[in-house]
Scaffold this motif. Structure first.
Motif, PDB file in Angstrom:
ATOM      1  N   LEU A   1      21.705 -68.991 -93.124  1.00  0.00           N
ATOM      2  CA  LEU A   1      23.044 -68.098 -92.510  1.00  0.00           C
ATOM      3  C   LEU A   1      24.356 -68.919 -93.120  1.00  0.00           C
ATOM      4  N   ALA A   2      24.378 -69.942 -93.505  1.00  0.00           N
ATOM      5  CA  ALA A   2      25.510 -70.932 -94.062  1.00  0.00           C
ATOM      6  C   ALA A   2      25.110 -71.604 -95.399  1.00  0.00           C
ATOM      7  N   PRO A   3      24.840 -70.836 -96.459  1.00  0.00           N
ATOM      8  CA  PRO A   3      24.191 -71.548 -97.636  1.00  0.00           C
ATOM      9  C   PRO A   3      25.355 -72.492 -98.401  1.00  0.00           C
ATOM     10  N   GLU A   4      26.481 -72.122 -97.977  1.00  0.00           N
ATOM     11  CA  GLU A   4      27.681 -73.191 -98.655  1.00  0.00           C
ATOM     12  C   GLU A   4      27.527 -74.611 -97.919  1.00  0.00           C
ATOM     13  N   LEU A   5      27.066 -74.679 -96.798  1.00  0.00           N
ATOM     14  CA  LEU A   5      26.740 -75.953 -96.308  1.00  0.00           C
ATOM     15  C   LEU A   5      25.994 -76.995 -97.219  1.00  0.00           C
ATOM     16  N   GLU A   6      24.915 -76.083 -97.629  1.00  0.00           N
ATOM     17  CA  GLU A   6      23.991 -76.984 -98.595  1.00  0.00           C
ATOM     18  C   GLU A   6      24.430 -77.295-100.034  1.00  0.00           C
ATOM     19  N   GLN A   7      25.321 -76.158-100.411  1.00  0.00           N
ATOM     20  CA  GLN A   7      26.036 -76.100-101.720  1.00  0.00           C
ATOM     21  C   GLN A   7      27.124 -77.242-101.445  1.00  0.00           C
ATOM     22  N   ILE A   8      27.830 -77.330-100.433  1.00  0.00           N
ATOM     23  CA  ILE A   8      28.782 -78.576-100.470  1.00  0.00           C
ATOM     24  C   ILE A   8      28.250 -79.887-100.499  1.00  0.00           C
ATOM     25  N   LEU A   9      27.208 -80.016 -99.545  1.00  0.00           N
ATOM     26  CA  LEU A   9      26.377 -81.282 -99.209  1.00  0.00           C
ATOM     27  C   LEU A   9      25.486 -81.877-100.060  1.00  0.00           C
ATOM     28  N   GLY A  10      24.811 -80.822-100.880  1.00  0.00           N
ATOM     29  CA  GLY A  10      23.759 -81.096-101.815  1.00  0.00           C
ATOM     30  C   GLY A  10      22.762 -81.682-101.414  1.00  0.00           C
TER      31      GLY A  10
END
Length: 442
Positions: free
Chosen positions: A355-364
């Protein structure tokens, strides 16, 4: 029952492949993932071509202690009407517990959990199903789920439980043969015996899906090819009755369009071959008994408020053990509950990431371990979108990333998604941001 034919679960990631797939006669869509006023173009095109679209609910919780939420029921009805669906489907499961009846906070499982196959649990379920049937504009079918554990003191087998449910309510059945296989591996239940007890004349359609076995536990992943044992259960069912519809479920790790099409074709062949020596419909029914259908269904015992309260207390204690770390209720397999608890947390992290793929992109690579630490002792009490915001805020407050750029990106994401972005540019809002992030940490 209207014939549906062979279908596949429609998902945004495979929308183009589904549209181009030969021989697809219908699709199923997760009801909570579509907005009636803004249907995806792909679904509209399929519907215009005459492909039936069936909404498949996952959040109603018909097996819970509370009566169905009128708002959720109205939303399911709205989707059925918007999609001009021949029926709607849900699960025989509970998905939340707690609240006013138990004087405790409400908890969300984020997953389908088994109901106790007891006479009292059946009475509650039957009443909930009847309430749903009264509010829906089209017939309802309910699905058996894959269970990792069972409740202590159960009085009915799966086949008996489903038979009684259909007999008392006239509800149609969505039989998931992958779930029958899962319950065979995990709980030793014989799929053929379950099929023998089912009122197959109440069959709406069939689900087929893949999974994998690890350490003696079958995981119904919907992310792997359909294995031969599941196809064998499908063949066993198709040798008894011609299924009105058969559908392949796949939710992630999607293969190529060609592989998906080949899997659908394999399912179609399995049904066709098994049907050559088919026995008459109803051959497995109990002697002298036939399942009711529609308005003439027998009602059976009605669940009183005391029964609902007892069920509520049991479900709350179980869900609290799974998501909040409280002791396992007496009589449950503690090892299985630990496995289920880990699965719920992992699924929760995966859903938030989708739902919030940016979180995984930001935190790696730190996203997963961070989320597991966040989720420990913080049960899901609302929706996944709120969970994503709470996780980001928790990370900024309690475990801020060392890299300044990562902190800034996470902070900006939280501001935008939490609605604070609309305040940017107003003097008082800028001062509020400074004060807020002085508390959060830079």
């Amino acid at each position: 029952m209207e014939r549906l034919g062979t279908g596949i679960g429609w998902r945004p990631a495979i929308a183009e492949a589904v549209e181009a797939m030969a021989g697809i006669e219908w699709v199923e869509v997760v009801a909570e993932n579509v907005c009636p006023g803004h249907l995806p173009d792909s679904l509209r095109r399929l519907r215009e071509r005459g492909v039936a679209v069936v909404p498949h609910g996952v959040g109603l919780g018909l097996g819970g202690a509370e009566r169905p939420d009128p708002v959720r029921l109205a939303a399911l009805a709205e989707r059925a009407e918007a999609l001009r669906s021949p029926l709607v489907t849900e699960h025989i499961a509970f998905v939340r517990a707690g609240g006013e009846r138990t004087a405790s906070r409400g908890l969300e499982a984020g997953h389908l959990l088994p109901v106790p196959r007891t006479r009292e649990g059946l009475a509650v379920l039957c009443e909930n199903v009847r309430i749903a049937q009264d509010q829906l504009p089209v017939p309802l079918a309910v699905e058996n789920i894959a269970a990792l554990f069972s409740w202590p003191g159960e009085e009915l087998t799966e086949g008996q439980f489903l038979y009684e449910l259909a007999d008392r309510t006239g509800v149609r059945l969505l039989i998931d043969v992958a779930n029958l296989h899962t319950n065979h591996v995990n709980q030793g239940e014989d799929p053929a015996a379950a099929l023998d007890a089912l009122p197959l004349e109440a069959l709406a359609y069939v689900h087929v899906a893949g999974g994998f076995e690890r350490d003696g536990v079958w995981h119904d992943s919907h992310a792997h090819p359909v294995p031969e044992p599941v196809l064998a259960v499908l063949a066993e069912l198709a040798s008894r009755v011609r299924p009105p519809g058969v559908l392949l479920e796949r939710d992630e790790r999607f293969p190529s369009a060609a592989e998906l099409e080949a899997e659908v074709a394999k399912i179609r062949r399995t049904v066709a071959v098994a049907g050559r020596d088919r026995v008459p419909v109803g051959a497995g029914a109990r002697p002298g008994s036939a399942p009711a259908s529609g308005a003439g269904a027998a009602t059976g015992p009605v669940a009183d408020e005391a029964a609902r309260t007892r069920l509520a207390l049991g479900q709350t204690a179980l869900l609290s053990a799974l998501v909040a770390g409280t002791p396992a209720p007496e009589g449950f397999d503690r090892g299985r509950l630990r496995v289920q608890s880990r699965m719920l947390t992992a699924k929760r992290g995966s859903v938030v990431a989708s739902l919030a793929p940016e979180l995984e992109q930001i935190l790696g690579d730190t996203y997963r371990p961070r989320f597991l630490r966040y989720a420990a002792g913080r049960p899901l009490t609302g929706g996944y979108r709120a969970d994503a915001l709470a996780f980001a805020l928790h990370t900024l407050r309690e475990e801020p990333p060392a890299e300044r750029a990562v902190r800034r990106a996470l902070r900006d994401w939280w501001i935008e998604r939490s609605g604070r972005a609309s305040l940017v540019g107003r003097p008082w809002a800028r001062w509020a941001r400074v004060a807020r992030f002085a508390l959060l940490g830079r």
